[in-house]
Design an enzyme around this catalytic site. Structure first.
Site, mmCIF file in Angstrom:
data_model
loop_
_atom_site.group_PDB
_atom_site.id
_atom_site.type_symbol
_atom_site.label_atom_id
_atom_site.label_comp_id
_atom_site.label_asym_id
_atom_site.label_seq_id
_atom_site.Cartn_x
_atom_site.Cartn_y
_atom_site.Cartn_z
ATOM 1 N N TYR A 184 0.807 -1.229 0.177
ATOM 2 C CA TYR A 184 -0.004 0.015 0.138
ATOM 3 C C TYR A 184 0.941 1.275 -0.008
ATOM 4 O O TYR A 184 0.679 2.107 -0.832
ATOM 5 C CB TYR A 184 -0.948 0.097 1.217
ATOM 6 N N GLU A 191 1.550 6.002 -7.306
ATOM 7 C CA GLU A 191 0.373 6.654 -7.737
ATOM 8 C C GLU A 191 0.740 8.242 -7.784
ATOM 9 O O GLU A 191 0.567 9.039 -8.662
ATOM 10 C CB GLU A 191 -0.842 6.109 -6.987
#
Length: 785
Positions: A184, A191
């Protein structure tokens, strides 16, 4: 709504149920579709890893950070990676469709956020050469792939085995709930680099054409702004999910059956087990079959009881409305079936029916403990904690009138509470004896009764912590507490450790002994027996039946016994016509609101369903009802509460007992709001007028006041001397439903919308900022400044 979303627990259950539990089609077709979908996604992400990893592993072997960074930057350019990424990540849009159509039980809003953020990153990397060629692109894609391959494989295994918790292969289970800790953070970092690189890429910024570069810039930069506050809660949420999942995975097997248990039935695999479905259907079929055998057969033939039970509950209420005789016959038949079917298992393993166990003579006996409070008796004054204040007198009267005017409570409920204000003698409980089955319950009246000097006979689990709390409260009150002990009270009353350790009993395993103890206790005194114990799932049926067995014996063998229940708003209740009309009026108002129209359109009418049902015809005229049943709570919860209804109408109509059985509001108890979905929904529910969520302190005080009114007011519907057209109308009066009856929509259909409303409020500051930015961009484009 807590009962609506809720009592179903953890995020693990939500994650697994979104894949396993469908609301349309046969289970075989649904499972086949899901297996194909998840398998395809798993293979797609595995292909991406197959294409990308060789070059990355080669760079890793060099132990050079620059080589590793270059390798990650080149992942997108590898032949086949871009097309695979686009295809497999775009396929995730189907998950939004599944949620919107009700095919899975994932919240639409949360699913849209999760998939939408990925699609935004995909859009950026596809249209930005700069994003494609920097190390974060490879980190993002590999992080996604390493998360998704075991996730989709886990879902396939869960579908194949039918159990996401214990039967999935442990390596998959561990990867599903552990990889997030590393992937994560790396995925979010990747991202962010994609968004930031795209924001500097002239090719990306010119996507809409010349003159719209600022629009594209602020669009893509909005995502880092959103990610900043959202990343950490998402990671912490997964950490909580992991803890819950592992706790369930390695939970100890249940102990051997003892006491009141579900009977052994033959399962689908031919093995005998104590499954609740077959027995619950048999009990319910017996009840409705007392009026209509054909409807009983439909119950027995129901293949999807877990999600199909609601229509059968509606059928039962319809049958009971036909006449008082049918109402009582259905109630008696349902309880008789439960007593003859449920088993009572002795310590030696021998089993008899519950009916036989309650008739048998018992050699074991409880001793009796007694503690008298040390405080002087206070004034007989009703006080209700509300919004940080203790309301009483005229202030409380004014608030009650506001609740009535708003529709949060029924007028008869307001009259009951105001009756306690006007009749302080009703609050003199010095000669009243209250048996509390589940004395420590968060929704029970123990604290109020102690404060008013009542005599409480407490029945609760034999756990030292429970009795330390109850006895300590009693000592610091003007009331008294009587309780069962395992040894002579005189030998432990001066040693608190021994006192707490030897107090209490078990409603499941000692039901007949508790009954004997209560029958012999305080001869000549009239008892009010309150059933307040609550447990999750199938255990709730067991504890409700145990309390019923005790209540039954006391109403039949102890003159003057009265009963008390707290009804849930998430049930199918007969309501006054005024409440019915108010709900219809709200429906006409809310159905014109854009938000409600949008939700109904988005969910094809599966959400925001009309609250009221068609009136039921019967002796005495039409009977009006609202459907508060929550599929999420499940049929066991509904059956447990329905058995309390059955006992209530039988005791009032056939045994001439006062029965206080009133609807309590949705309450933010700790056990409810610890489930974040419930807590979010509770925050959004007041949008749907006249909903109001109560605190435990408020609920305890107002429901206690209604109880005192029922016990003292000769005009109360609880008093059997007051004729009702149908016994089930007992539940139509003095309802503090919290707005559930007068709301436009069924409580089971507003959960997702309420969560969406909550998050829209949370997001309002960010939306405001984005709006200001949009205005600035628009102004610049228009040449205003």
């Amino acid at each position: 709504l807590a009962q609506n979303l809720h009592r179903n627990g953890t995020k693990l259950a939500q994650n697994s149920s979104r894949l396993v539990l469908f609301t349309m089609g046969s289970s075989a077709v649904s499972n086949a579709y899901l297996i194909v979908y998840n398998s395809a996604c798993c293979m797609g992400w595995a292909r991406l890893l197959f294409l990308a990893l060789p070059s990355v592993f080669s760079a890793l072997s060099s132990f050079s950070l620059s080589s590793i960074a270059e390798s990650l930057a080149s992942v997108y350019a590898i032949e086949g990676v871009a097309s695979t990424l686009t295809m497999v990540q775009s396929a995730a849009l189907l998950e939004i469709v599944h949620a919107a159509l009700g095919l899975v039980r994932s919240p639409i809003f949360v699913t849209t956020l999760q998939v939408g953020s990925r699609i935004a990153a995909l859009f950026a990397i596809v249209n930005s050469p700069s994003s494609q060629s920097q190390f974060g692109a490879g980190m993002m894609m590999l992080s996604w792939a390493f998360v998704e391959v075991p996730r989709y494989a886990f879902y396939v295994a869960a579908l194949a085995t039918g159990d996401a918790t214990k039967k999935t292969p442990y390596p998959l289970f561990w990867l599903r709930y552990s990889l997030f800790a590393v992937l994560y953070p790396t995925g979010i970092t990747g991202e962010l680099t994609v968004f930031l690189s795209a924001a500097k890429d002239s090719v990306f910024l010119s996507y809409l054409g010349d003159g719209y570069e600022d629009v594209m810039y602020y669009y893509i930069m909005s995502f880092p702004v959103i990610y900043a506050p959202g990343a950490l809660p998402m990671i912490l949420n997964m950490a909580a999910n992991r803890k819950s999942a592992f706790k369930k995975r390695f939970a100890r097997p249940p102990p051997p059956p003892r006491g009141l248990v579900w009977p052994l039935v033959e399962g689908r695999n031919g093995k005998m087990d104590r499954s609740s479905t077959a027995t619950a259907k048999a009990v319910f079929a017996a009840a409705v079959g007392a009026s209509d055998p054909d409807k009983a057969q439909k119950v027995l033939n129901e293949q999807n009881w877990r999600f199909g039970y609601v229509k059968h509950f509606k059928a039962l209420v319809e049958e009971q409305c036909k006449s008082p005789e049918k109402a009582l016959a259905c109630a008696q038949a349902g309880l008789d079936k439960a007593y003859s079917t449920f088993q009572f298992v002795s310590p030696d393993g021998s089993a008899v029916s519950l009916a036989e166990a309650m008739k048998a003579k018992n050699s074991e006996k409880f001793h009796t403990g007694f503690v008298k409070g040390t405080r002087a008796k206070s004034a007989n004054r009703l006080e209700v904690p509300y919004n940080g204040k203790n309301l009483y007198g005229e202030d409380l009267r004014a608030q009650v009138n506001k609740w009535v005017a708003y529709g949060t409570i029924e007028p008869s409920c307001g009259e009951a509470i105001i009756g306690c204000i006007d009749n302080p003698k009703w609050l003199d409980l010095s000669d009243h004896y209250f048996v509390l089955l589940g004395a420590g319950s968060a929704m029970g009246p123990f604290l109020v009764l102690m404060a008013l000097g009542a005599n409480v006979i407490a029945v609760d689990l034999d756990r030292p912590a429970i009795w330390k709390r109850l006895i300590s409260i009693a000592r610091d009150s003007s009331g008294s507490i009587t309780f069962p002990t395992k040894v002579d009270f005189n030998t432990i009353q001066n040693d608190d450790d021994k006192l707490f350790a030897n107090s209490g009993c078990n409603l499941f395993t000692e039901t007949p002994i508790i009954k004997d103890w209560l029958l012999d206790l305080y001869p000549g005194k009239k008892f009010t027996v309150g059933s307040y114990a609550y447990l999750n799932g199938a255990l709730h049926v067991q504890v409700s039946l145990a309390m019923d067995a005790i209540s039954k014996e006391l109403t039949e063998n102890r003159p003057g016994t009265s009963l008390a229940y707290l009804c849930t708003p998430t049930d199918l209740h007969l309501v006054p016509k005024e409440a019915y009309d108010a709900s219809v009026s709200q429906y006409n108002i809310y159905n014109t609101k854009f938000f409600c129209m949008f939700i109904r359109l988005l969910t094809a009418g599966n959400k925001l369903k009309k609250n009221v049902t068609k009136p039921y015809a019967g002796e005495g005229g039409d009977y009006y009802a609202v459907n508060g049943l929550s599929v999420a709570q499940g049929p066991n919860y509904a059956l447990a509460k329905r058995m309390q209804h059955w006992r209530a109408v039988i005791a009032r109509s056939s045994k001439n007992c006062i029965v206080s059985s009133n609807i309590a509001p949705a309450t933010s108890t700790a056990s409810v709001v610890q489930n974040r979905t419930f807590a979010w929904a509770y925050e959004g529910m007041p949008y749907f007028k006249p909903y109001e969520i109560s605190t435990p302190e408020t609920s305890n005080a107002v429901m206690s006041a209604i109880l005192f009114s029922d016990l003292n007011d000769p005009k109360s519907a609880a008093n059997p001397k007051n004729k009702l057209a149908n016994p089930n109308q007992l539940f139509s009066y003095a309802s503090f439903h919290g707005g559930c009856w007068r709301c436009a929509y069924e409580v089971d259909s507003i959960g997702e919308a309420s969560v969406l409303i909550y998050f829209s409020r949370v997001a309002l500051p960010y939306v405001t900022v984005l709006g200001v930015v949009a205005v600035a961009v628009g102004g610049k484009i228009a040449g205003w400044f």
